[in-house]
Design a protein around this motif. Structure first.
Motif, mmCIF file in Angstrom:
data_model
loop_
_atom_site.group_PDB
_atom_site.id
_atom_site.type_symbol
_atom_site.label_atom_id
_atom_site.label_comp_id
_atom_site.label_asym_id
_atom_site.label_seq_id
_atom_site.Cartn_x
_atom_site.Cartn_y
_atom_site.Cartn_z
ATOM 1 N N ILE A 283 10.511 -5.566 4.070
ATOM 2 C CA ILE A 283 10.479 -4.516 5.114
ATOM 3 C C ILE A 283 11.940 -3.871 5.313
ATOM 4 C CG2 ILE A 283 10.308 -4.193 7.550
ATOM 5 C CD1 ILE A 283 8.253 -6.385 7.548
ATOM 6 N N GLU B 249 5.791 2.308 8.952
ATOM 7 C CA GLU B 249 4.943 2.128 7.959
ATOM 8 C C GLU B 249 3.853 3.322 8.003
ATOM 9 O OE1 GLU B 249 2.451 -1.447 5.855
ATOM 10 O OE2 GLU B 249 3.219 -1.941 7.864
ATOM 11 N N PRO C 31 -0.223 1.367 3.485
ATOM 12 C CA PRO C 31 0.535 1.582 4.686
ATOM 13 C C PRO C 31 0.142 2.180 5.609
ATOM 14 C CG PRO C 31 0.923 2.951 2.442
ATOM 15 C CD PRO C 31 0.163 1.857 2.261
ATOM 16 N N LEU D 239 7.300 -0.317 -0.582
ATOM 17 C CA LEU D 239 6.302 -0.922 0.300
ATOM 18 C C LEU D 239 5.054 -1.246 -0.228
ATOM 19 C CD1 LEU D 239 5.515 0.887 3.735
ATOM 20 C CD2 LEU D 239 3.807 -0.450 2.848
ATOM 21 N N GLY E 221 -0.292 0.531 9.095
ATOM 22 C CA GLY E 221 0.516 1.347 10.410
ATOM 23 C C GLY E 221 -0.285 1.766 11.520
#
Length: 545
Positions: free
Chosen positions: A44, A100, A70, A63, A74
């Motif tokens: 992260i 994210e 993501p 990521l 998110g």
């Protein structure tokens, strides 16, 4: 300025004062608390660092090493990383989840795709189940060059992400985009192909080099108060799946939803969007309900009536609908390792009138096809690498765990894929980083200006009910993305700020590729570099001689 006569060389390098110390600082890369709390072990601090620099493409690349979803995560992740965030002890946690989403949305908008595997391997792996865990495993295995066939019982991939999470929380174009990106790597897909029985599993195991089982938890739990086959009640999972398929199940104008978790919130809010009056009946008191606080808050804003700390006693069908006598309960925490108890409160009865009861109290895994595998408490038994007791068979997601969150399932798929890859190549799987994570008191917070967390924005309640499937949570603006990324302490990840180099009183820090090195001949172990590090990347350790 003349050199003192005692300095015969014109430099202090001859004075090797390192022999004075008892402690030695080290420049280290250490895990952040958010990294250790993340179900997929996401890097992260690293990807947020790229977002802070304005390079969202690189942030996405870092990521998605661990999480191919993501934009999905998110939106729906339970974000334990934010609970662990060191910034929370300073002002407020970094909004990791929404950052994210911003990275994932940018990738979809720009059409970023994964590079094809660098090599093609001979092995063939079967992934059974096309939900988050199966898709995660297929992604990780395919990127490592293995041939992967994904078998899914339903008509489309996605599992709970498609058939359990409503579109107002997870837009279908987002779901489709992130799934299609995985399939485009060369994953072979066979939808409408359930694992019917033990013989089917044996045939699959015989024809593949490895099998990953990720069939989820598809059997809804029921209540003994509900008559089997009665037309006035329905499993919440069935209701959500039918809504996801575009149906409008006939449930009448009044609906009682039983349950207190995220699924119950989804059922209740979906029924509100269908125009129903909805009452939510939860055993737990409001503050202990397992649903995410934001989900409950939004449900109440949308007009769902909450009756918490109460249970359904019985149900009676009449000419005007269904009568549901209920009673209040007292919550008592169980002993360590045991579930809580709910004690009926005498004289606290009340009755709810409804047309339909929707039950959302959890699901069990269907293990009928896996009789040859070890199971306990309704779950397949697996080890730390997701291996079952059967040769060549791994399992993960809801069929093997009660940690029923999308990102937990993604993490299990990744973990299994890494072990399958190592087994097929005859090598050892990489060991996890067990170093202690950076604590809040190790951060030189005076180098971080106080800054408010980006405010959460949602559609108004009336607007989201009228809009139906329109997403409730609104995205961060580009300026908010940059500001929020700047709030990250980058715990354990050096940002090359030069504090240690500039502030060392003994000039005992030098630049090297990848960071800094402490010159042991000169360091006195004063700890200035450790104290002044804004990321906790310098560590002072006792030096034994």
């Amino acid at each position: 300025m003349p050199i003192p006569t005692a300095w015969t060389t014109g430099t202090t390098e001859v004075f090797k004062t390192g022999t004075w110390r008892a402690m030695l600082p080290l420049h280290v890369a250490r895990p952040s608390p958010c990294h250790q709390a993340c179900p997929v072990n996401g890097d992260i601090a690293q990807w947020i660092g790229h977002a802070r620099a304005g390079d969202l493409r690189r942030a996405w690349e870092v990521l998605t090493v661990n999480n191919p979803f993501p934009a999905i995560a998110g939106r729906v992740c339970h974000h334990p990383c934010e609970t662990a965030c060191n910034r929370a002890a300073y002002d407020s946690a970094v909004s990791v989840c929404r950052l994210e989403r911003a990275v994932g949305d940018e990738a979809i908008a720009r059409g970023w795709a994964y590079e094809p595997p660098a090599l093609e391997r001979d092995g063939h792996i079967a992934v059974i189940g096309g939900g988050p865990s199966g898709l995660s495993a297929a992604y990780q295995l395919r990127r490592r060059g293995w041939r992967v066939t994904l078998y899914e019982a339903r008509p489309q991939l996605g599992g709970v992400m498609r058939y359990g999470i409503p579109a107002y929380r997870l837009a279908r174009e987002v779901l489709d985009a992130e799934i299609e990106r995985i399939v485009a790597l060369g994953v072979q897909v066979r939808c409408g192909t359930p694992m019917a029985d033990t013989q089917a599993l044996e045939r699959t195991r015989a024809s593949h080099d490895a099998v990953y089982l990720a069939t989820g938890a598809s059997r809804p739990k029921t209540l003994p108060q509900l008559a089997a086959g009665a037309g006035w009640w329905m499993a919440g999972t069935d209701y959500l799946a039918r809504c996801a398929a575009g149906e409008r199940p006939p449930i009448g104008p009044r609906v009682l939803v039983v349950g207190g978790g995220s699924a119950a919130m989804d059922v209740a809010r979906s029924a509100r969007r269908a125009g129903c009056e909805v009452t939510l009946l939860a055993l737990e008191p409001r503050e202990l309900m397992p649903a995410q606080p934001a989900e409950l808050r939004e449900a109440l804003e949308e007009g769902v009536l909450l009756r918490d700390g109460a249970m359904l006693a019985t149900v009676a069908e009449g000419p005007g609908g269904v009568s549901a006598p209920c009673m209040r309960v007292r919550f008592e925490a169980g002993a360590p390792g045991e579930p809580p108890r709910f004690i009926p409160v005498e004289g606290s009865g009340f009755t709810l009138e409804t047309d339909t009861v929707l039950v959302a109290i959890g699901q069990d895994a269907e293990l009928g096809a896996f009789a040859q595998l070890d199971a306990a408490s309704g779950l397949l038994r697996v080890d730390g690498t997701q291996r079952t007791n059967a040769d060549k068979v791994w399992a993960g997601g809801d069929v093997a765990s009660m940690m029923r969150f999308v990102t937990e399932a993604v993490g299990m798929g990744k973990r299994a894929a890494i072990d399958i890859d190592a087994q097929l190549r005859g090598s050892a799987a990489p060991s996890a980083n067990r170093a202690p994570c950076v604590q809040a008191d190790e951060i030189a917070t005076w180098y971080h200006a106080p800054a408010a967390r980006a405010a959460e924005r949602v559609r108004g309640a009336a607007d989201r009910l009228a809009a139906g499937d329109a997403e409730v949570q609104l995205a961060l603006s580009p300026a908010e993305v940059r500001a929020e990324a700047t709030r990250c302490f980058s715990c354990g990840s050096c940002t090359s700020c030069d504090n240690c180099f500039q502030l060392c009183p003994d000039l005992a820090i030098e630049h090297v590729d990848g960071g800094y090195r402490v010159l042991a001949d000169y360091c006195k172990g004063c700890g200035v570099c450790v104290r002044e590090c804004p990321t906790g990347s310098m560590l002072l350790q006792e030096e034994l001689r």
